[in-house]
Write a protein that holds these residues in place. Structure first.
Motif, PDB file in Angstrom:
ATOM      1  N   THR A 274     -39.848 -14.595 -39.098  1.00  0.00           N
ATOM      2  CA  THR A 274     -40.642 -14.892 -40.280  1.00  0.00           C
ATOM      3  C   THR A 274     -40.961 -16.377 -40.322  1.00  0.00           C
ATOM      4  OG1 THR A 274     -38.781 -15.403 -41.770  1.00  0.00           O
ATOM      5  CG2 THR A 274     -39.337 -13.076 -41.482  1.00  0.00           C
ATOM      6  N   GLY A 275     -41.556 -16.820 -41.402  1.00  0.00           N
ATOM      7  CA  GLY A 275     -41.838 -18.219 -41.646  1.00  0.00           C
ATOM      8  C   GLY A 275     -41.787 -18.478 -43.135  1.00  0.00           C
ATOM      9  N   GLY A 276     -42.661 -19.322 -43.639  1.00  0.00           N
ATOM     10  CA  GLY A 276     -43.909 -19.819 -43.114  1.00  0.00           C
ATOM     11  C   GLY A 276     -44.661 -18.770 -42.317  1.00  0.00           C
ATOM     12  N   GLU A 277     -45.538 -19.262 -41.496  1.00  0.00           N
ATOM     13  CA  GLU A 277     -46.274 -18.395 -40.578  1.00  0.00           C
ATOM     14  C   GLU A 277     -45.703 -18.602 -39.183  1.00  0.00           C
ATOM     15  OE1 GLU A 277     -48.014 -16.016 -38.406  1.00  0.00           O
ATOM     16  OE2 GLU A 277     -48.419 -15.842 -40.548  1.00  0.00           O
ATOM     17  N   PRO A 278     -44.913 -17.634 -38.674  1.00  0.00           N
ATOM     18  CA  PRO A 278     -44.207 -17.846 -37.405  1.00  0.00           C
ATOM     19  C   PRO A 278     -45.128 -18.110 -36.218  1.00  0.00           C
ATOM     20  CG  PRO A 278     -44.108 -15.536 -38.087  1.00  0.00           C
ATOM     21  CD  PRO A 278     -44.634 -16.312 -39.249  1.00  0.00           C
ATOM     22  N   LEU A 279     -46.355 -17.615 -36.277  1.00  0.00           N
ATOM     23  CA  LEU A 279     -47.267 -17.802 -35.147  1.00  0.00           C
ATOM     24  C   LEU A 279     -47.813 -19.223 -35.059  1.00  0.00           C
ATOM     25  CD1 LEU A 279     -49.186 -14.401 -35.183  1.00  0.00           C
ATOM     26  CD2 LEU A 279     -47.167 -15.067 -33.854  1.00  0.00           C
TER      27      LEU A 279
ATOM     28  N   PHE B 283     -47.856  -9.665 -27.489  1.00  0.00           N
ATOM     29  CA  PHE B 283     -47.039  -8.660 -28.156  1.00  0.00           C
ATOM     30  C   PHE B 283     -46.957  -7.396 -27.303  1.00  0.00           C
ATOM     31  CE2 PHE B 283     -48.425 -10.335 -32.611  1.00  0.00           C
ATOM     32  CZ  PHE B 283     -47.651 -11.462 -32.422  1.00  0.00           C
ATOM     33  N   GLN B 284     -48.114  -6.975 -26.797  1.00  0.00           N
ATOM     34  CA  GLN B 284     -48.148  -5.770 -25.983  1.00  0.00           C
ATOM     35  C   GLN B 284     -47.326  -5.966 -24.708  1.00  0.00           C
ATOM     36  OE1 GLN B 284     -49.233  -3.063 -27.103  1.00  0.00           O
ATOM     37  NE2 GLN B 284     -51.321  -3.058 -27.878  1.00  0.00           N
ATOM     38  N   LYS B 285     -47.469  -7.117 -24.088  1.00  0.00           N
ATOM     39  CA  LYS B 285     -46.745  -7.409 -22.848  1.00  0.00           C
ATOM     40  C   LYS B 285     -45.240  -7.362 -23.044  1.00  0.00           C
ATOM     41  CE  LYS B 285     -46.130 -11.143 -19.452  1.00  0.00           C
ATOM     42  NZ  LYS B 285     -46.547 -12.520 -19.072  1.00  0.00           N
ATOM     43  N   LEU B 286     -44.776  -7.863 -24.199  1.00  0.00           N
ATOM     44  CA  LEU B 286     -43.338  -7.954 -24.455  1.00  0.00           C
ATOM     45  C   LEU B 286     -42.787  -6.723 -25.169  1.00  0.00           C
ATOM     46  CD1 LEU B 286     -43.215 -11.703 -25.587  1.00  0.00           C
ATOM     47  CD2 LEU B 286     -42.516 -10.757 -23.370  1.00  0.00           C
TER      48      LEU B 286
ATOM     49  N   TYR C 143     -44.268 -18.059 -27.874  1.00  0.00           N
ATOM     50  CA  TYR C 143     -44.133 -17.120 -26.758  1.00  0.00           C
ATOM     51  C   TYR C 143     -42.774 -17.265 -26.083  1.00  0.00           C
ATOM     52  CZ  TYR C 143     -44.932 -14.394 -22.585  1.00  0.00           C
ATOM     53  OH  TYR C 143     -44.808 -13.453 -21.594  1.00  0.00           O
ATOM     54  N   GLU C 144     -42.321 -18.491 -25.930  1.00  0.00           N
ATOM     55  CA  GLU C 144     -41.000 -18.719 -25.335  1.00  0.00           C
ATOM     56  C   GLU C 144     -39.920 -18.019 -26.153  1.00  0.00           C
ATOM     57  OE1 GLU C 144     -37.894 -22.440 -24.544  1.00  0.00           O
ATOM     58  OE2 GLU C 144     -40.009 -22.844 -25.017  1.00  0.00           O
ATOM     59  N   ILE C 145     -40.023 -18.122 -27.482  1.00  0.00           N
ATOM     60  CA  ILE C 145     -39.045 -17.487 -28.363  1.00  0.00           C
ATOM     61  C   ILE C 145     -39.137 -15.966 -28.272  1.00  0.00           C
ATOM     62  CG2 ILE C 145     -38.393 -17.153 -30.783  1.00  0.00           C
ATOM     63  CD1 ILE C 145     -39.317 -20.084 -31.247  1.00  0.00           C
ATOM     64  N   LEU C 146     -40.349 -15.441 -28.340  1.00  0.00           N
ATOM     65  CA  LEU C 146     -40.534 -13.990 -28.259  1.00  0.00           C
ATOM     66  C   LEU C 146     -40.045 -13.442 -26.920  1.00  0.00           C
ATOM     67  CD1 LEU C 146     -44.087 -13.610 -29.846  1.00  0.00           C
ATOM     68  CD2 LEU C 146     -41.917 -12.851 -30.839  1.00  0.00           C
ATOM     69  N   GLU C 147     -40.349 -14.154 -25.850  1.00  0.00           N
ATOM     70  CA  GLU C 147     -39.930 -13.700 -24.525  1.00  0.00           C
ATOM     71  C   GLU C 147     -38.411 -13.656 -24.419  1.00  0.00           C
ATOM     72  OE1 GLU C 147     -41.368 -14.548 -19.971  1.00  0.00           O
ATOM     73  OE2 GLU C 147     -40.940 -16.299 -21.238  1.00  0.00           O
TER      74      GLU C 147
ATOM     75  N   ARG D 148     -54.915 -14.182 -31.227  1.00  0.00           N
ATOM     76  CA  ARG D 148     -54.496 -15.064 -30.135  1.00  0.00           C
ATOM     77  C   ARG D 148     -53.231 -14.559 -29.439  1.00  0.00           C
ATOM     78  NH1 ARG D 148     -54.753 -21.022 -33.055  1.00  0.00           N
ATOM     79  NH2 ARG D 148     -56.728 -20.734 -34.196  1.00  0.00           N
ATOM     80  N   HIS D 149     -52.501 -13.654 -30.085  1.00  0.00           N
ATOM     81  CA  HIS D 149     -51.173 -13.291 -29.604  1.00  0.00           C
ATOM     82  C   HIS D 149     -50.995 -11.807 -29.312  1.00  0.00           C
ATOM     83  CE1 HIS D 149     -49.542 -17.293 -30.630  1.00  0.00           C
ATOM     84  NE2 HIS D 149     -50.313 -17.226 -31.692  1.00  0.00           N
ATOM     85  N   VAL D 150     -51.972 -10.997 -29.670  1.00  0.00           N
ATOM     86  CA  VAL D 150     -51.773  -9.553 -29.588  1.00  0.00           C
ATOM     87  C   VAL D 150     -51.489  -9.090 -28.158  1.00  0.00           C
ATOM     88  CG1 VAL D 150     -54.246  -9.017 -29.362  1.00  0.00           C
ATOM     89  CG2 VAL D 150     -52.694  -7.339 -30.380  1.00  0.00           C
TER      90      VAL D 150
END
Length: 336
Positions: A73-78, A113-116, A84-88, A108-110
């Motif tokens: 979450t955030g704020g806006e986490p994106l 998301f699919q990759k991970l 990406y480093e964090i999500l990976e 910009r991130h979808v």
């Protein structure tokens, strides 16, 4: 950590805590009235915020203590440049990974998301009217938000639409918002207005679960509204309009709290653990980690000392007393 330590995150009421919400950032590209003061908030110095490496280390510690669900979450986490480093890194842990977003940066991130393999998204959308979007958020971006909502839906993400209800702000859109579940396979969740620093909360601005159901029943007919079974550790009491694709829920943290089954822990962007959203008590895990202290002990103590209901505010009189919650942060600084 040995398997014997799994599920040690238990409070004195026997509740096991396996769900961690990590706030990555205090900044947001919107300025929603219920979330932050009009003038913003004093931001934590960058050096006092968790780095990507520290986020991942905390996640590993919590997973070792039994956490199997993490939401960013955030704020806006994106807005985090190292998102990406964090999500990976988090995607490599044995957890159900999801995030909450206002949607403006989704396109910009979808693909990542699919990759991970990240499929569960909570999407904040308090209105379906462009002029009201600007009034609530104090920013433009309505059409971009809708476009990114449709993008996620069309690509098969599991979507929960978060709607904060405030009397005089958006309660006249209840029917329109529920009608999203006719056309889209999503869950619309109506969230009661809650008291935080700087959001001018008072009881008169709340819309209760009963008021929501009364208004929807008057429009759709009570016979068309079906109550769905509560999920384990539920926050939303869920309902469905007959023949609609999706469902809707009501999160009534104030008038009908779900504290008895709460399994949630919050870690703020500056590394402080909160054992309850309503609590103004925090423990600085980040400072302890940087000093080489035993962070696990602090986590266990925090969970053990959790109050039975809303940080001890177990009735409306206490909740309405500004002295009991005025020291709590603004929602944006806690993490949505």
């Amino acid at each position: 950590m040995s398997p014997a330590n799994i599920h040690e995150l238990k409070d004195k009421f026997g509740r096991i805590h396996n769900y961690l919400r990590i706030s990555l950032i205090e900044k947001c590209n919107l300025r929603c009235k219920y979330c932050m003061p009009a003038d913003g908030i004093p931001l934590s110095p960058k050096a006092s915020l968790m780095s990507a490496e520290e986020v991942l280390e905390f996640a590993r510690i919590f997973v070792g203590l039994g956490v199997n669900k993490i939401r960013l979450t955030g704020g806006e986490p994106l807005l985090r440049k190292d998102i990406y480093e964090i999500l990976e890194g988090l995607s490599e842990l044995p957890v159900d990974l999801s995030l909450t977003t206002n949607g403006l940066l989704i396109d910009r991130h979808v693909d990542n998301f699919q990759k991970l393999g990240i499929k569960n998204i909570n999407f904040s959308l308090d209105t379906l009217r462009e002029e009201r979007f600007f009034e609530i958020t104090r920013r433009t971006g309505f059409q971009k938000t809708l476009d990114n909502f449709r993008l996620l839906h069309d690509q098969g993400f599991n979507l929960k639409i978060n709607v904060v209800l405030v009397k005089g702000m958006n309660e006249d859109e209840l029917v329109d918002l529920v009608n999203l579940t006719r056309d889209f396979d999503v869950s619309v969740r109506f969230i009661e207005f809650m008291p935080f620093d700087g959001n001018s909360w008072d009881r008169s601005k709340m819309i209760s679960e009963k008021e929501v159901l009364d208004q929807l029943g008057a429009h759709f007919g009570s016979d068309r509204i079906t109550s769905l079974p509560n999920e384990e550790n539920f926050t939303a009491r869920k309902f469905k309009i007959s023949d609609y694709r999706g469902d809707f829920g009501i999160i009534s943290s104030v008038t009908n709290p779900f504290c008895g089954t709460c399994n949630r822990i919050r870690l703020t962007a500056n590394g402080r653990i909160k054992n309850c959203l309503f609590s103004n008590q925090e423990t600085d895990l980040l400072a302890a980690m940087r000093a080489g202290e035993n962070v696990e002990t602090l986590i266990l103590e925090s969970i053990l000392n959790k109050k039975a209901v809303r940080a001890g505010m177990d009735n409306m009189e206490k909740l309405s007393d500004p002295a009991l919650h005025s020291d709590n942060r603004s929602m944006i600084a806690i993490g949505g």
